[in-house]
Design a protein around this motif. Sequence first.
Motif, mmCIF file in Angstrom:
data_model
loop_
_atom_site.group_PDB
_atom_site.id
_atom_site.type_symbol
_atom_site.label_atom_id
_atom_site.label_comp_id
_atom_site.label_asym_id
_atom_site.label_seq_id
_atom_site.Cartn_x
_atom_site.Cartn_y
_atom_site.Cartn_z
ATOM 1 N N GLY A 154 28.434 35.034 55.241
ATOM 2 C CA GLY A 154 29.697 36.334 54.966
ATOM 3 C C GLY A 154 31.283 35.859 56.026
ATOM 4 O O GLY A 154 32.366 35.737 55.436
ATOM 5 N N THR A 155 30.976 35.085 57.724
ATOM 6 C CA THR A 155 32.299 34.629 57.900
ATOM 7 C C THR A 155 32.766 33.586 57.203
ATOM 8 O O THR A 155 34.139 34.018 56.950
ATOM 9 N N HIS A 182 34.093 43.490 59.469
ATOM 10 C CA HIS A 182 33.823 42.511 60.444
ATOM 11 C C HIS A 182 34.954 41.709 60.929
ATOM 12 O O HIS A 182 35.433 41.711 60.282
ATOM 13 N N THR A 238 28.516 45.945 59.603
ATOM 14 C CA THR A 238 27.471 45.709 60.654
ATOM 15 C C THR A 238 26.907 46.409 61.140
ATOM 16 O O THR A 238 25.753 46.645 61.498
ATOM 17 N N ASP A 263 33.964 43.015 51.185
ATOM 18 C CA ASP A 263 32.843 42.217 51.980
ATOM 19 C C ASP A 263 31.661 43.452 51.579
ATOM 20 O O ASP A 263 31.767 44.198 52.679
ATOM 21 N N ASP A 292 25.520 37.641 50.712
ATOM 22 C CA ASP A 292 25.336 37.287 52.110
ATOM 23 C C ASP A 292 23.572 37.364 52.048
ATOM 24 O O ASP A 292 22.852 38.203 52.480
ATOM 25 N N HIS A 294 21.371 36.107 53.596
ATOM 26 C CA HIS A 294 20.191 35.981 55.148
ATOM 27 C C HIS A 294 20.250 36.951 55.149
ATOM 28 O O HIS A 294 19.544 37.314 56.611
ATOM 29 N N LYS A 295 20.757 38.496 54.823
ATOM 30 C CA LYS A 295 20.681 39.623 55.433
ATOM 31 C C LYS A 295 19.609 40.892 53.869
ATOM 32 O O LYS A 295 18.276 39.876 54.105
HETATM 33 C C1 LIG Z 1 26.855 39.319 58.794
HETATM 34 C C2 LIG Z 1 28.204 40.068 58.736
HETATM 35 C C3 LIG Z 1 29.301 39.110 57.974
HETATM 36 C C4 LIG Z 1 29.214 37.814 58.826
HETATM 37 O O1 LIG Z 1 27.777 37.096 57.607
HETATM 38 P P1 LIG Z 1 28.033 35.233 58.737
HETATM 39 O O2 LIG Z 1 26.214 34.820 57.058
HETATM 40 O O3 LIG Z 1 26.916 36.274 59.939
HETATM 41 O O4 LIG Z 1 28.925 34.985 58.628
HETATM 42 C C5 LIG Z 1 30.323 39.245 57.214
HETATM 43 N N1 LIG Z 1 30.488 40.422 57.089
HETATM 44 C C6 LIG Z 1 29.257 41.981 57.399
HETATM 45 C C7 LIG Z 1 29.171 43.204 56.357
HETATM 46 C C8 LIG Z 1 27.978 41.532 57.865
HETATM 47 O O5 LIG Z 1 27.689 42.456 57.986
#
Ligand SMILES: *Cc1c(COP(=O)(O)O)cnc(C)c1O
Length: 465
Positions: A154-155, A182, A238, A263, A292, A294-295
């Motif tokens: 996400g970053t 975030h 988050t 996001d 993302d 990996h979530k």
């Molecule tokens: C986890 C998260 C991010 C960052 O993602 P990474 O994979 O840790 O870089 C960005 N935005 C939100 C809303 C998140 O939950």
Amino acid sequence: MGTPHPPAPRVSLASGPEGRHALRPLLDTVLGALDSGRAARGGPLPAGGPEAVAARVRAAAGVVLPEYGEPDALRALVHALAEGAADPADPLCAAHLHCPPLAVAVAADLAAAVLNPSLDSWDQAPAASALEALVTRALARTAGCADAVVTTGGTESNHLALLLAREKRGSGLRLVHGANAHHSLPRAAWLLGLPAPVRVPAPTGTLDPAALAETLTALTGPGAPRTPLLVAATAGTTDAGLIDPLPDIAALCAAHGARLHIDAAHGGGLLFSDRHRHLLTGLDAAHTITLDLHKLGWQPVAAGLLAVRRGGDLDALRHRADYLNADDDTEAGLPDLLGRSLRTTRRPDILKIAVTLKTLGRAGLGALVDEVCSHARTLADLVEDHPGLELRGRPVISTVLFRPAGAPDDAVAAVRRRLLTDGRAVLGRARLDGRLWLKATLLNPRTRPDDLAALLKLVEGTTPR
Ligand SMILES: *Cc1c(COP(=O)(O)O)cnc(C)c1O
């Protein structure tokens, strides 16, 4: 005659004809060390706190670069890492958006490591680049977009979203984001040298449309300089797993000529679920979307994506380097991959994603999403029925915020640290409504109601009275 050279060590390659025979016993060693390390840990987190963990790691690592190699290094270091791991496959490890990866995804990732394609040029990744093109586009379409690039998470996706917006709208681009956004969003604005972002209040944990309307009116109204704007909304915060009112935000962006980034690093996985997809209504209004896997996608790190609404929206990333994508090579038909990332050497994270999508299907992934959301509702029920605990609100995705009723913030923080130090449970923390909450982010489809009850018992037993 000079000094004799030491004999070259016997090494095996992971790929080529010897790979299979070399890897099989090593994999047995790894699997054995993962098991012995987990058994030595005996809980979701190693007991004893940072110093105890670091001491065990130092002992296992010994001399980091010895003069001559030690064949037991693989077993010893994997055991140490497993013994000292925060294990997301343990139901009581529930602090972060830190998922237990699927076995099939990890197996696919092994193949990615063995073949080691690098996605910066076709001659390093002929099939991997074709697979990436197919899978990114298919995933983008599930989010109402035309194309997507693979990122480290996400970053990086948020960073790219700001970069693409700046390239479209100009270097005066102003990011407008909720207080619930975030931290990587304002950080990306800093990194890109953009003007200071405008932070809109999010008193309930989601971006307040009335406050956003006021902000946009002030920034675009008569007399205001013509500032290009990018609004960033969040689908799955988050801290609390809350979803901003996307249709309202999209309408405000349209009315004020602002670009919209959503996001959905956390909430994007809801797209797989028939039961929960409706929560993302309005997502397709975004110019760019962070996803993302990996979530809520059960991938080993890294498995990020940035989706863009139209095919040409990635053109700003085009780049030439003669050794990777010379014009004459491209004209002769070699695919030009360099513009699909800001990175150069890049691993084929798409393989594990493709294997997972095809193995589980949309319905299979959706069922996992439904499962963890249902665990969150069960935990919320248990908290509501518990006289000593306070629930912040019903979960929207799979995050539950709660606290020991009546406890001061420092006692709540101390409960979390006590459980971490004892290695008994891994809970997160979130500050909302001016108070500190314990955060359980449930991403383990194997969790049972008994585990959730045990988690609350641990919190209860650790709270000073
Ligand atoms: C986890 C998260 C991010 C960052 O993602 P990474 O994979 O840790 O870089 C960005 N935005 C939100 C809303 C998140 O939950």
